[in-house]
Write a protein that holds these residues in place. Structure first.
Motif, PDB file in Angstrom:
ATOM      1  N   PRO A 218       0.830  -1.202   0.000  1.00  0.00           N
ATOM      2  CA  PRO A 218       0.000   0.000   0.000  1.00  0.00           C
ATOM      3  C   PRO A 218       0.867   1.255   0.000  1.00  0.00           C
ATOM      4  CG  PRO A 218       0.041  -0.989   2.178  1.00  0.00           C
ATOM      5  CD  PRO A 218       0.764  -1.935   1.266  1.00  0.00           C
ATOM      6  N   LEU A 219       0.236   2.366  -0.343  1.00  0.00           N
ATOM      7  CA  LEU A 219       0.925   3.644  -0.317  1.00  0.00           C
ATOM      8  C   LEU A 219       1.248   4.054   1.104  1.00  0.00           C
ATOM      9  CD1 LEU A 219      -1.149   5.690  -2.860  1.00  0.00           C
ATOM     10  CD2 LEU A 219       1.220   5.026  -3.082  1.00  0.00           C
ATOM     11  N   SER A 220       2.218   4.250   1.624  1.00  0.00           N
ATOM     12  CA  SER A 220       2.484   4.884   2.906  1.00  0.00           C
ATOM     13  C   SER A 220       2.738   6.428   2.500  1.00  0.00           C
ATOM     14  CB  SER A 220       3.655   4.379   3.648  1.00  0.00           C
ATOM     15  OG  SER A 220       4.520   3.480   3.086  1.00  0.00           O
TER      16      SER A 220
ATOM     17  N   PHE B 246       1.449   5.001  -9.053  1.00  0.00           N
ATOM     18  CA  PHE B 246       0.569   3.963  -8.539  1.00  0.00           C
ATOM     19  C   PHE B 246      -0.785   4.035  -9.239  1.00  0.00           C
ATOM     20  CE2 PHE B 246       3.555   5.121  -5.299  1.00  0.00           C
ATOM     21  CZ  PHE B 246       3.886   3.955  -4.633  1.00  0.00           C
ATOM     22  N   HIS B 247      -1.500   2.905  -9.206  1.00  0.00           N
ATOM     23  CA  HIS B 247      -2.919   2.952  -9.530  1.00  0.00           C
ATOM     24  C   HIS B 247      -3.601   3.833  -8.483  1.00  0.00           C
ATOM     25  CE1 HIS B 247      -2.722  -0.147 -12.652  1.00  0.00           C
ATOM     26  NE2 HIS B 247      -1.847  -0.760 -11.883  1.00  0.00           N
ATOM     27  N   ASP B 248      -4.828   4.251  -8.744  1.00  0.00           N
ATOM     28  CA  ASP B 248      -5.478   5.202  -7.841  1.00  0.00           C
ATOM     29  C   ASP B 248      -5.662   4.606  -6.446  1.00  0.00           C
ATOM     30  OD1 ASP B 248      -7.782   3.582  -7.925  1.00  0.00           O
ATOM     31  OD2 ASP B 248      -8.571   4.677  -9.649  1.00  0.00           O
ATOM     32  N   VAL B 249      -6.174   5.427  -5.534  1.00  0.00           N
ATOM     33  CA  VAL B 249      -6.221   5.038  -4.119  1.00  0.00           C
ATOM     34  C   VAL B 249      -7.062   3.800  -3.862  1.00  0.00           C
ATOM     35  CG1 VAL B 249      -5.732   7.326  -3.214  1.00  0.00           C
ATOM     36  CG2 VAL B 249      -8.079   6.713  -3.779  1.00  0.00           C
TER      37      VAL B 249
ATOM     38  N   ASP C 125       8.112  12.801 -12.643  1.00  0.00           N
ATOM     39  CA  ASP C 125       7.834  14.049 -11.946  1.00  0.00           C
ATOM     40  C   ASP C 125       6.535  13.923 -11.155  1.00  0.00           C
ATOM     41  OD1 ASP C 125       7.472  16.621 -11.049  1.00  0.00           O
ATOM     42  OD2 ASP C 125       7.846  17.566 -12.986  1.00  0.00           O
ATOM     43  N   PRO C 126       6.571  14.087  -9.837  1.00  0.00           N
ATOM     44  CA  PRO C 126       5.341  13.967  -9.054  1.00  0.00           C
ATOM     45  C   PRO C 126       4.335  15.081  -9.344  1.00  0.00           C
ATOM     46  CG  PRO C 126       7.166  14.701  -7.675  1.00  0.00           C
ATOM     47  CD  PRO C 126       7.758  14.303  -8.991  1.00  0.00           C
ATOM     48  N   LEU C 127       4.780  16.149 -10.037  1.00  0.00           N
ATOM     49  CA  LEU C 127       3.882  17.251 -10.384  1.00  0.00           C
ATOM     50  C   LEU C 127       3.169  17.033 -11.710  1.00  0.00           C
ATOM     51  CD1 LEU C 127       6.190  20.237  -9.353  1.00  0.00           C
ATOM     52  CD2 LEU C 127       4.274  19.291  -8.055  1.00  0.00           C
ATOM     53  N   THR C 128       3.327  15.860 -12.301  1.00  0.00           N
ATOM     54  CA  THR C 128       2.733  15.583 -13.615  1.00  0.00           C
ATOM     55  C   THR C 128       1.231  15.894 -13.686  1.00  0.00           C
ATOM     56  OG1 THR C 128       4.413  13.959 -14.214  1.00  0.00           O
ATOM     57  CG2 THR C 128       2.277  13.749 -15.297  1.00  0.00           C
ATOM     58  N   PRO C 129       0.408  15.538 -12.690  1.00  0.00           N
ATOM     59  CA  PRO C 129      -1.033  15.822 -12.804  1.00  0.00           C
ATOM     60  C   PRO C 129      -1.359  17.310 -12.882  1.00  0.00           C
ATOM     61  CG  PRO C 129      -0.631  14.153 -11.138  1.00  0.00           C
ATOM     62  CD  PRO C 129       0.703  14.726 -11.495  1.00  0.00           C
ATOM     63  N   THR C 130      -0.425  18.171 -12.447  1.00  0.00           N
ATOM     64  CA  THR C 130      -0.622  19.610 -12.542  1.00  0.00           C
ATOM     65  C   THR C 130       0.018  20.170 -13.806  1.00  0.00           C
ATOM     66  OG1 THR C 130      -0.598  19.757 -10.131  1.00  0.00           O
ATOM     67  CG2 THR C 130      -0.303  21.808 -11.350  1.00  0.00           C
TER      68      THR C 130
ATOM     69  N   GLY D 154      -6.731   8.217 -12.747  1.00  0.00           N
ATOM     70  CA  GLY D 154      -6.468   6.831 -12.388  1.00  0.00           C
ATOM     71  C   GLY D 154      -5.034   6.547 -12.008  1.00  0.00           C
ATOM     72  N   ILE D 155      -4.196   7.594 -11.913  1.00  0.00           N
ATOM     73  CA  ILE D 155      -2.786   7.421 -11.536  1.00  0.00           C
ATOM     74  C   ILE D 155      -2.499   8.302 -10.331  1.00  0.00           C
ATOM     75  CG2 ILE D 155      -0.382   7.566 -12.267  1.00  0.00           C
ATOM     76  CD1 ILE D 155      -1.348   7.448 -15.162  1.00  0.00           C
ATOM     77  N   LYS D 156      -1.789   7.766  -9.377  1.00  0.00           N
ATOM     78  CA  LYS D 156      -1.360   8.537  -8.216  1.00  0.00           C
ATOM     79  C   LYS D 156       0.166   8.638  -8.214  1.00  0.00           C
ATOM     80  CE  LYS D 156      -1.699   8.871  -3.171  1.00  0.00           C
ATOM     81  NZ  LYS D 156      -2.276  10.220  -3.188  1.00  0.00           N
ATOM     82  N   PHE D 157       0.656   9.837  -7.950  1.00  0.00           N
ATOM     83  CA  PHE D 157       2.097  10.081  -7.878  1.00  0.00           C
ATOM     84  C   PHE D 157       2.472  10.431  -6.438  1.00  0.00           C
ATOM     85  CE2 PHE D 157       0.928  10.850 -12.209  1.00  0.00           C
ATOM     86  CZ  PHE D 157       2.056  10.632 -12.995  1.00  0.00           C
TER      87      PHE D 157
END
Length: 578
Positions: A15-17, A186-189, A216-221, A230-233
């Motif tokens: 899981p995402l921590s 990651f796949h979404d939450v 880049d974790p800022l990709t969704p912005t 559907g993607i989590k960074f």
């Protein structure tokens, strides 16, 4: 070469921590922007200078036969540029253009380097299947057989790999024969699993090497939000130390590398943080920087090998009993005169391009001046785009985003260069609708301060990917070295000083997934209207009427402490773009 995949056991289900001042004067003026990057002197054991690559090949350690010689070959930001193209260089403070790149010529270079050292690993750092006509019209699919023919060993997704949505991202990268790595996508939450393995291990010449990777974790912005549905960074600091420890302590890797697609300043910042201790190199991407001498930060060295297949980075490593003894780096030009086109690759390029060639080869205009997008503050290419928007809609301000993709287009001996539909796709890969809205002068000021912070934040971790937004109808002057909110000195709109209480009309491209009251990252706008026009149609209409065009730098965006031809945001470092 022996490269044996290991069992991953990587927790995939956890899981995402140019004008203004000289380069030397500018670096003195803006040097404070490098504070916090943690740059240290280059290691004395390294052989960095251009032309030194052959020296390491003659090393007495290699001649003794008691050491391992490993080569890492690195490309990134190919942006679907399949053919030889004009490339931009600065030589003796003068801009020059040379022919570079092309997948067929890149293939020959890679084959030669692999013959020189069979213990080589070929790596790509992302942004491959967006940025050209063939790439866009095939949604990246046409690039798959070409990348496989280049025979990559390892790839990292870049921020533009999301351009066609999550399913096409998985489809296109899934088609690569190369192994994939990404430690922060990651796949979404509701399904918190890694999209790709968080680390990969290779055995080369008896040496165990570990790789982790960060998009880049800022990709969704940075990209239209719909691209990343559907993607989590997550940010690297959340889990990088965990995977360094796994590779070092559990897997007993002798060398650890981090592939990143985050931009040079963020990569230098990452290499300077304590949680990166144990990493030998950060092999970077995204800002298209041409690192010719690796930059030594506090805990790791950083490289970045340019863009568009114009260059290839080559890192040579000499190990003895698992200990790194010598290292050398070279940025190699993909010169079509030096590296003959590979016939098999040339034939495959023709095959995958054939369905699109009639459309893409059509000439839609001509230019008498070079179309360039390398400058950070203002570019002739985007001046042409915003000129077209202004001509079509006559707003107060026309805006183009601060894109980096698209190689230059330089007029030939005839005095002009043809602008084709393919080049239009290189400039604007997404054929978006346009939107118009009303914004107040205060909103414009606040927006510009935020955009300047995105590019020039004193904290490199806060520097956004992309350069300053480009515009027509407005002129601004600012001071880079000032703090956020205090950089803008003057704003003129159609020749008059901005009225903070007045409303102005702005035209820009629609970003899929943005809120309905947002235009080009300006929030809470009024009277926003989606226009029926597509940006490609506007450009074709404009070029049909105004060709040949001759866009140039006009001082639409100027800084008190930087030249108009500023080429990197990594100021204060022992580095210059050339």
């Amino acid at each position: 070469m022996t490269k044996h995949p290991t069992n991953c056991n990587c927790g995939c289900n956890e899981p995402l921590s140019q004008e203004g001042i000289s380069r030397k004067e500018f670096l003195k003026t803006i040097g404070t922007a490098g504070i916090g990057l943690g740059i240290a002197p280059i290691s004395s054991m390294a052989l960095w200078e251009d032309g030194k690559t052959e020296e390491i090949l003659k090393s007495k350690l290699i001649e003794s036969g008691k050491v391992q010689h490993i080569s890492l070959l690195h490309t990134t930001d190919l942006h679907g540029q399949l053919h030889v193209h004009d490339e931009f260089f600065v030589e003796k403070d003068q801009v020059v253009f040379k022919k570079r790149g092309g997948f067929a010529h890149l293939k020959t270079l890679i084959s030669e380097l692999r013959m020189q050292n069979p213990n080589s690993l070929l790596i790509d750092g992302g942004d491959c299947f967006q940025g050209s006509g063939v790439a866009s019209l095939s949604e990246g699919k046409a690039l798959i057989p070409l990348m496989n023919l280049l025979n990559y060993d390892l790839v990292l997704p870049g921020n533009w790999e999301v351009a066609y949505g999550k399913q096409m991202l998985l489809h296109d990268l899934g088609g690569y024969n190369a192994r994939k790595v990404c430690t922060n996508m990651f796949h979404d939450v509701t399904n918190p699993e890694f999209l790709f393995p968080p680390y990969q291990i290779f055995y080369i010449a008896g040496v165990k090497m570990g790789f982790i990777g960060y998009n880049d974790p800022l990709t969704p912005t940075r990209q239209p939000p719909a691209y990343s549905y559907g993607i989590k960074f997550i940010k690297p600091e959340i889990n990088i130390s965990k995977y360094i420890k796994i590779l070092r302590d559990q897997e007993n890797c002798k060398l650890i590398f981090v592939l990143t697609h985050m931009g040079l300043t963020q990569q230098i910042h990452l290499a300077s943080q304590e949680y990166t201790e144990g990493v030998h190199y950060i092999l970077g991407a995204d800002t298209h920087e041409r690192i010719r001498q690796p930059l030594q930060a506090k805990y790791a060295k950083v490289t970045e090998p340019g863009a568009f297949g114009s260059f290839l980075g080559k890192l040579d490593l000499i190990l003895e009993d698992g200990i790194l003894k010598e290292e050398s780096y070279q940025l190699i030009d993909v010169d079509p005169e030096k590296y003959k086109a590979d016939e098999e690759m040339e034939a495959m390029i023709q095959e995958v391009s054939k369905p699109y060639q009639q459309k893409l080869n059509r000439v839609i205009g001509k230019t008498k001046t070079p179309l360039i997008r390398y400058y950070i503050l203002e570019t002739p290419m985007d001046n042409m785009i915003t000129d077209a928007l202004m001509w079509k809609f006559n707003p107060d301000i026309a805006v183009s985003n601060g894109f980096r993709f698209c190689p230059p287009l330089n007029p030939d001996a005839s005095g002009t260069a043809n602008i084709t539909v393919n080049f239009l796709y290189c400039m604007l890969p997404s054929n978006n609708n346009l939107i118009i809205a009303e914004v107040s002068g205060q909103q414009i000021l606040d927006w510009l301060e935020k955009e300047l912070e995105n590019v020039f934040a004193s904290d490199p971790a806060k520097r956004f990917g992309g350069w300053l937004v480009r515009f027509q109808g407005m002129k601004i002057n600012f001071t880079i070295a000032r703090e956020y909110g205090k950089r803008v000195n003057e704003i003129l709109i159609k020749g008059k000083k901005i009225d903070l209480n007045k409303n102005y009309q702005i035209v820009s491209c629609e970003r899929e997934g943005d809120p309905k009251n947002l235009i080009c990252r300006i929030k809470n706008v009024n009277k926003i209207t989606r226009l029926p026009n597509l940006i490609h149609d506007v450009m074709e209409d404009y070029l049909a009427k105004h060709s040949p065009v001759s866009p140039k730098l006009e001082g639409r965006a100027t800084a008190t402490d930087a030249p108009a031809n500023l080429l990197t945001q990594a100021n204060g470092l022992n580095y210059e773009f050339r």
